[in-house]
Design a protein around this motif. Structure first.
Motif, PDB file in Angstrom:
ATOM      1  N   THR A  58      44.858 111.493 -10.927  1.00  0.00           N
ATOM      2  CA  THR A  58      44.832 113.034 -11.086  1.00  0.00           C
ATOM      3  C   THR A  58      45.671 113.466  -9.660  1.00  0.00           C
ATOM      4  OG1 THR A  58      42.965 113.524 -10.137  1.00  0.00           O
ATOM      5  CG2 THR A  58      42.931 113.187 -12.639  1.00  0.00           C
TER       6      THR A  58
ATOM      7  N   ARG B  60      34.275 110.463  -0.608  1.00  0.00           N
ATOM      8  CA  ARG B  60      35.187 110.952  -1.465  1.00  0.00           C
ATOM      9  C   ARG B  60      35.866 109.957  -2.122  1.00  0.00           C
ATOM     10  NH1 ARG B  60      40.113 115.369  -0.765  1.00  0.00           N
ATOM     11  NH2 ARG B  60      40.760 115.558  -2.883  1.00  0.00           N
TER      12      ARG B  60
ATOM     13  N   THR C 109      36.045 108.357  -6.277  1.00  0.00           N
ATOM     14  CA  THR C 109      37.304 108.480  -6.963  1.00  0.00           C
ATOM     15  C   THR C 109      37.686 107.030  -7.444  1.00  0.00           C
ATOM     16  OG1 THR C 109      38.282 110.443  -5.418  1.00  0.00           O
ATOM     17  CG2 THR C 109      39.872 109.017  -6.669  1.00  0.00           C
TER      18      THR C 109
ATOM     19  N   GLU D 134      45.174 112.571  -3.514  1.00  0.00           N
ATOM     20  CA  GLU D 134      44.851 113.189  -2.271  1.00  0.00           C
ATOM     21  C   GLU D 134      43.519 112.397  -1.726  1.00  0.00           C
ATOM     22  OE1 GLU D 134      43.366 117.496   0.029  1.00  0.00           O
ATOM     23  OE2 GLU D 134      44.280 117.406  -2.173  1.00  0.00           O
ATOM     24  N   ALA D 135      42.733 112.142  -2.479  1.00  0.00           N
ATOM     25  CA  ALA D 135      41.490 111.278  -1.932  1.00  0.00           C
ATOM     26  C   ALA D 135      41.886 110.068  -1.435  1.00  0.00           C
ATOM     27  CB  ALA D 135      40.360 111.151  -3.026  1.00  0.00           C
TER      28      ALA D 135
ATOM     29  N   ARG E  79      49.800 117.066  -1.959  1.00  0.00           N
ATOM     30  CA  ARG E  79      48.562 116.293  -1.685  1.00  0.00           C
ATOM     31  C   ARG E  79      48.887 115.309  -0.628  1.00  0.00           C
ATOM     32  NH1 ARG E  79      44.353 117.706  -5.086  1.00  0.00           N
ATOM     33  NH2 ARG E  79      45.073 119.467  -6.471  1.00  0.00           N
TER      34      ARG E  79
ATOM     35  N   ASP F 106      43.928 115.076  -7.537  1.00  0.00           N
ATOM     36  CA  ASP F 106      42.684 115.084  -6.537  1.00  0.00           C
ATOM     37  C   ASP F 106      42.556 113.535  -6.078  1.00  0.00           C
ATOM     38  OD1 ASP F 106      42.276 117.714  -6.692  1.00  0.00           O
ATOM     39  OD2 ASP F 106      40.337 117.554  -7.877  1.00  0.00           O
ATOM     40  N   ASP F 107      42.803 112.678  -7.166  1.00  0.00           N
ATOM     41  CA  ASP F 107      42.482 111.421  -6.778  1.00  0.00           C
ATOM     42  C   ASP F 107      43.685 110.942  -5.777  1.00  0.00           C
ATOM     43  OD1 ASP F 107      40.754 111.270  -8.919  1.00  0.00           O
ATOM     44  OD2 ASP F 107      42.321 110.564 -10.257  1.00  0.00           O
TER      45      ASP F 107
END
Length: 457
Positions: A97, A447, A451, A102-103, A144, A99-100
């Protein structure tokens, strides 16, 4: 990442363009060096103990692949290769995703900083949602990457990748590539949106990256090159022998020869990997002024082959190093692996030093600084006015550096101590690594762990 204010530093020992110096006063404004004065008094300055080297640029990375490091090390039923590794990569990225992304990117960039890289060229080809459709914001995933770089304070050149075909001659893309594929019009919109996003970062650069000759047609390559403006141009080329054989079957020419004949390859270009070259390609590539983007640890991990480094440097070629798949992230380790690959190939030692009595570590480091800065299109890699204030500080109390001075320190760093010798890292005048650890390591690592645990389970 926006820099402001002034920092007045005093570097105990530092590698300047003219050589080694003691007690070097460095004034930094807005992240840029404005003055450098050796032999200065310490009054009113922030004294930086240790040995300061210009930070090394990382000229090639796919940060999302850090999350799959180690997942492709189980032998399959047939001969494992780059092409079987690629199937593992396709399965991994199918779950990511925004968010993933970016992490994982933040964690990879944090490790780059801790490992001696202070600037990154991100070869960014993961563009679309899991079903292959563009996000409502076509630059969602580019954003991201920029956000991750700003978080960790990594200098950034972002290279949105144009990926249109699945093979030479306009072959259709496959299911695993659906998150990459754009036509020229979509790519133009993506590139423009990435430029808008990157303006939020101080000193960021946006270039272009046709993925490879197998992923474009001659017509789409020409169209994309017209979008480059004055930014860097990076492309994968001749990484695998299958690619060379397929290019010969399609065009009658080897990949690097075809590219040099059909595109205006010059100093803006970085030819990534370029592992398999014949003598004419070595000569013409070196003459073009383009940079060879070498990723020795990844190339060894994937079984790509050995770049003809001795002959390429003898022809006057330029190179830099990158972490590519991020299976292991260490700036000095990439330099060491490059030299060791040549030793294995030629059954000799100190092969990438230019002359008798020269330090191999220093020779590698200087060349990778210059080639990396050229490939990233940024004023970095030199401790002098007008350049970004990016330094790696080696711990002169580390046992492997004990009793050493000048170039011998770099030899010990590259060939012995590796990242364990790094005490601090300064990017744009800001200290981002202290005592070997990124200042935000706990938060970023937590984080990342959450993930990848979810993705891998």
């Amino acid at each position: 990442m926006t820099e402001s204010g002034t920092r007045r530093l005093l570097l105990e020992r530092a590698l300047l363009p003219g050589g080694w110096a003691q007690d070097v006063a460095v004034d930094v404004e807005g992240g840029t060096i404005v003055s450098v004065t050796p032999g200065a008094a310490p009054v009113g300055r922030d004294r930086i103990a240790g040995i300061a080297l210009p930070g090394l640029p990382n000229l090639h990375s796919h940060t999302f692949q850090r999350g799959m490091a180690g997942l492709a090390e189980t032998r399959g039923p047939t001969g494992d290769s780059f092409w079987t590794w690629r199937q593992v990569m396709y399965r991994f990225l199918a779950h990511l995703t925004p968010d993933d992304v970016e992490a994982v990117a933040a964690y990879a960039m944090m490790e780059m900083l801790e490992g001696g890289f202070t600037a990154l060229a991100e070869f960014h080809y993961l563009h679309h949602d899991q079903d292959g459709r563009p996000y409502a914001d076509i630059g969602e995933l580019a954003g991201r990457i920029v956000a991750a770089a700003a978080k960790v304070n990594m200098g950034l050149t972002i290279l949105p990748v144009f990926y249109a075909q699945g093979g030479f001659g306009g072959a259709a893309s496959n299911e695993g590539q659906k998150r990459f594929v754009c036509d020229v019009d979509m790519y133009a919109r993506l590139l423009e949106r990435t430029r808008q996003i990157a303006r939020a970062m101080d000193d960021a650069v946006v270039g272009i990256a046709p993925h490879s000759l197998r992923a474009v047609t001659p017509e789409s390559l020409d169209a994309v090159l017209n979008l480059a403006e004055d930014g860097p141009v990076h492309i994968h080329v001749a990484e695998q022998m299958k690619e060379v054989e397929d290019c010969l079957a399609w065009s009658g020419h080897r990949p690097v020869a075809w590219l040099l004949d059909h595109a205006h390859v010059d100093r803006r270009w970085c030819l990534v990997h370029a592992t398999h070259l014949d003598a004419a390609e070595i000569r013409d590539f070196a003459y073009s002024g383009a940079v060879a983007g070498l990723c020795p640890i990844t190339e060894a991990n994937l079984g790509d082959g050995i770049f003809p480094g001795v002959d390429f440097l003898a022809a006057g070629g330029s190179f830099g190093v990158g972490s590519d798949s991020n299976v292991q992230i260490t700036a000095s380790g990439e330099l060491r692996q490059f030299e060791y690959s040549q030793r294995l190939q030629h059954r000799g030692r100190n092969l990438l030093a230019e002359r008798e009595g020269q330090s191999t570590g220093r020779s590698l480091y200087d060349k990778a600084l210059a080639g990396g800065a050229q490939a990233l299109g940024r004023r970095i890699g030199r401790l002098e006015p007008g350049h970004r204030a990016d330094f790696v500080i080696l711990d002169d109390a580390h046992p492997d550096l004990a009793g050493l001075s000048e170039d011998a320190v770099i030899d010990a760093y590259v060939f012995v101590a590796d990242r364990a010798a790094i005490d601090a890292v300064i990017v744009g005048g800001r200290t981002v690594v202290a005592n070997g650890r990124h200042v935000l390591r706990g938060e970023i690592a937590e984080r990342y762990a959450h993930t990848v645990a979810r993705i891998r389970s």
